[in-house]
Structures are given as C-alpha cells and as structure tokens.
Design an enzyme around this catalytic site. Sequence first.
Site, PDB file in Angstrom:
ATOM      1  N   GLN A 180       0.806  -1.124   0.013  1.00 44.00           N
ATOM      2  CA  GLN A 180       0.076  -0.020   0.048  1.00 44.00           C
ATOM      3  C   GLN A 180       0.891   1.180  -0.152  1.00 44.00           C
ATOM      4  OE1 GLN A 180      -3.249   0.660  -0.092  1.00 44.00           O
ATOM      5  NE2 GLN A 180      -4.054  -1.393  -0.420  1.00 44.00           N
ATOM      6  N   SER A 200       3.168  -3.609  -5.766  1.00 47.98           N
ATOM      7  CA  SER A 200       1.947  -3.989  -6.596  1.00 47.98           C
ATOM      8  C   SER A 200       1.594  -2.879  -7.280  1.00 47.98           C
ATOM      9  CB  SER A 200       0.896  -4.852  -5.857  1.00 47.98           C
ATOM     10  OG  SER A 200       0.031  -5.068  -6.988  1.00 47.98           O
ATOM     11  N   HIS A 202      -0.760  -2.349  -9.384  1.00 46.17           N
ATOM     12  CA  HIS A 202      -2.324  -1.603  -9.515  1.00 46.17           C
ATOM     13  C   HIS A 202      -2.649  -0.931  -8.263  1.00 46.17           C
ATOM     14  CE1 HIS A 202      -4.566  -4.273  -6.926  1.00 46.17           C
ATOM     15  NE2 HIS A 202      -3.531  -5.035  -7.083  1.00 46.17           N
ATOM     16  N   THR A 237       7.596 -16.907 -18.787  1.00 37.05           N
ATOM     17  CA  THR A 237       7.790 -15.591 -19.569  1.00 37.05           C
ATOM     18  C   THR A 237       7.410 -14.204 -19.311  1.00 37.05           C
ATOM     19  OG1 THR A 237       7.869 -17.402 -21.508  1.00 37.05           O
ATOM     20  CG2 THR A 237       7.471 -14.920 -22.067  1.00 37.05           C
ATOM     21  N   CYS A 327      -9.541  -7.953  -1.292  1.00 37.55           N
ATOM     22  CA  CYS A 327      -9.237  -9.119  -1.623  1.00 37.55           C
ATOM     23  C   CYS A 327     -10.075 -10.187  -1.249  1.00 37.55           C
ATOM     24  CB  CYS A 327      -7.786  -9.422  -1.177  1.00 37.55           C
ATOM     25  SG  CYS A 327      -6.718  -8.149  -1.585  1.00 37.55           S
TER      26      CYS A 327
HETATM   27  N1  PLP Z   1      -0.726  -6.617   0.599  1.00 36.12           N
HETATM   28  C1  PLP Z   1      -1.627  -5.645   0.952  1.00 36.12           C
HETATM   29  C2  PLP Z   1      -1.351  -4.714   2.198  1.00 36.12           C
HETATM   30  C3  PLP Z   1      -2.572  -5.374   0.091  1.00 36.12           C
HETATM   31  O1  PLP Z   1      -3.607  -4.233   0.246  1.00 36.12           O
HETATM   32  C4  PLP Z   1      -2.737  -6.281  -1.121  1.00 36.12           C
HETATM   33  C5  PLP Z   1      -3.694  -5.955  -2.132  1.00 36.12           C
HETATM   34  O2  PLP Z   1      -5.055  -5.544  -1.712  1.00 36.12           O
HETATM   35  C6  PLP Z   1      -1.719  -7.260  -1.212  1.00 36.12           C
HETATM   36  C7  PLP Z   1      -1.127  -7.424  -0.276  1.00 36.12           C
HETATM   37  C8  PLP Z   1      -2.091  -8.257  -2.424  1.00 36.12           C
HETATM   38  O3  PLP Z   1      -1.609  -7.604  -3.701  1.00 36.12           O
HETATM   39  P1  PLP Z   1      -1.854  -8.049  -4.950  1.00 36.12           P
HETATM   40  O4  PLP Z   1      -3.547  -7.545  -5.242  1.00 36.12           O
HETATM   41  O5  PLP Z   1      -1.140  -7.394  -6.094  1.00 36.12           O
HETATM   42  O6  PLP Z   1      -1.909  -9.448  -5.172  1.00 36.12           O
END
Ligand code: PLP
Length: 381
Positions: A180, A200, A202, A237, A327
Amino acid sequence: MRLYFDNAASTPMFPEVIEVMSRTMRDYYGNPSSIHAHGRKAKAAIEEARKSIAYLLGCSVGEIFFTSGGTEANNMAIKSAILDLGIRRVITSPVEHPCVLRSIEHVAQQVSLRVEYLAVDEVGRVSPRDLESLLAEDSESKTMVSIMHANNEIGTMNDIIALGELCNGAKALFHCDTVQTVGHFPLQFSRIPVDLASGSAHKFHGPKGIGLLYMRNPGLQPLIDGGGQERNMRSGTENIAAILGMAKALEIFSSQRDAHVTKTRMIRDYALEQIRQRFPQVKVNGSCDDQSLYTVLSLTFPASLKADLLVFNLDIEGISASGGSACSSGVQKVSHVLKTISPDDTGTTVRFSFSPMNEKEEVDFLLLKLEKILNKQKETS
Ligand code: PLP
C-alpha cells in the site's frame, strides 16, 4: 454519474501507462529469453524498466524481482525465507494481509515453526517496544519478522524504521508488506532496514497482475521453477507490457507525488469533516493523521443508523466503495482487522479510499447520497 472511492483495492491506470502498454504489446512481442533481435529488444526493455524502478526505489537492479503482484511477492518472501534460511520462529501481527497470514500458516504445516503475534493498539499499530521484548525472549531461534507498512483496510502505518532496526539488532530477518505504500511514499529501500519488501503496480495507477519483490540479499530459492527467468528466482515468460507499465506508473507517481498526496489528502479530510458533521455518531477506524495512509477513510456507522446495507445501497446510487478488505470482498465476512481492533463493534464499516483522480465535488455527491440512504433508512425504521 458513477464514482470510484475504492482506490486501496485498485486504482485506475494513468493514461500514459495505457499508452506505454499498448505500444509495448504491439512492438515488443519477442520472447525476452530468445537470443534473436526481437528477443534481445524485449529483454533490454525489461532491464531498462528494472533500472528505472530500482532507481526510484533507491536500491540496486539486482535487488528487484518481478512477480505477478503483491500476493506472489509476499508468498515468495515468506515461504522461501522460512524454507531456505532455516527460519524457525516468525513474529507477525493479526492484522496483516491474508496473503501474509496464510503463507505463514501454510509453511508452518511443512516445517516446525513457532508463530507469535504482536498485539496491536486501538488503531491497529504494533509497538516497537513489544517487538523488542519478544525478540529479547529468544535470541537463539532463527527469526523472521513480518509486519506491514500500511494496513489496507484502515490505513494505519507502522514505524518500519524502528521495527527494522530492532530486527537488525537482533539479527532477525525483516519482511515488510509495502504494497500500500510503494509509489505513495518516497521509500528508498537501501536506506531503510528491511530485508524483503513487496509492491504491486495496480495500487499506484499501474496495471494489475504485476508486482515486485525487493530482496536485500538475494539468495533464496525460487517458488516457481522453470526456464530460469528473473535470475532464476521466478520462472515464466515475462509480462513485458505490465513490467513497462509498472515502471511508467512509478515514474509518474514519483514525479508528481507531492501534488498527488496534497490533493488526495485534502479530499479525504474534506470527506471526513463533512461526514462527521452530518453523522456525528460515525466512528473512524485507524487514524487519519500523518501516521496513516492519506488515501484511506474507514468508517463504522453505528447500528442505530441502520446502515447495514450501506455498501450495497451506495453501489445502487452509483458509488463504489468497499465494505472491508477488497481481496475478500467477494465473500462477505467480518474483517479480521476490524475484529482485532474493535471486537465489540456491531456497526457497518465502509472503506472509502481516494486518489488524485477524484475531485472534491465527488465527495459532495457522496454526501448527498449518504444522507439520502441513511435518512431514508431512519424514516422507515
Ligand atoms: N498486501 C496488501 C497490504 C494489500 O493491500 C494487497 C492487495 O490488496 C496485497 C498485499 C495483495 O496484492 P495483489 O493484489 O497485487 O496480489
């Protein structure tokens, strides 16, 4: 009108990122492992992106490994470190992201591992003093500490410098879930005491399905075996367009960070102030100070406001927000984070998370809709 207040779950891509990715998909179709010109061109583009990312994150190119996202980076860090470095004790917290908690639980079924959970305070923060005491209790077992930089549900940030220094002092490995915060904060990995950290794309206006693991002392065994890509750490890949898109997003965010942070914080604070004025019973989860993500506003509406279907009703009114962790939002279950910090809460929690792509006027629209939904529900109660 359709509004998006769920930027902690995922952010819209910067238009320049989409352009870079389209161009890459069109022009860089060679397999980066091929030795011909098309392959070499693709490989060179990946290494340029790695160079740019490493520069922006203040580390060396050899310390950045591309993964499919934050989940994979955290799995790789935790599972490989425990299995390869003979870790026998893990210290973590109950409010980590599920990919951290489940990775630890999974590997604990494979090797003998003592897992200890640091308590968190009412805003979800771990105390460096508690970590110090726990580390001092056992200086024999090989230990890894895994604590997140910022919590995705409530925005609370930990003092990772203090935590990392304690780990260094105790010769414990420090893994930090920085998903984050990468991009959002000027993290310079070589200057902070972390051994392993994840990112990450996104979460900072880049594409989904691409992330990175920062590894200070490379030397772990891969989780994914195959053709030996990513210096044998992560076979498969490479997703060239996503890698270049991530580099572009980080570049844009880093160059405009101050303006982005100021604008987003202003919008978040305005939303908080206005919601508090209209609904004084609302409770803020975490804190909204400078020790928290400037993007996140997690609010619990008390049962008396009859807000139980609030996220659903906001959606009907054209507003996307989250009821808990993105998630796991497909499955409605009580958030482990909220259960930890407020076990007795019976209200409804909504997480609004903002980005520089939001506007203050959008908050005014949100306020109208909140009044409509909550006052209507009050009338019918
Ligand atoms: N760790 C945290 C603190 C997150 O907020 C998230 C996603 O919401 C992740 C890990 C997982 O990342 P990803 O969505 O790229 O798998």
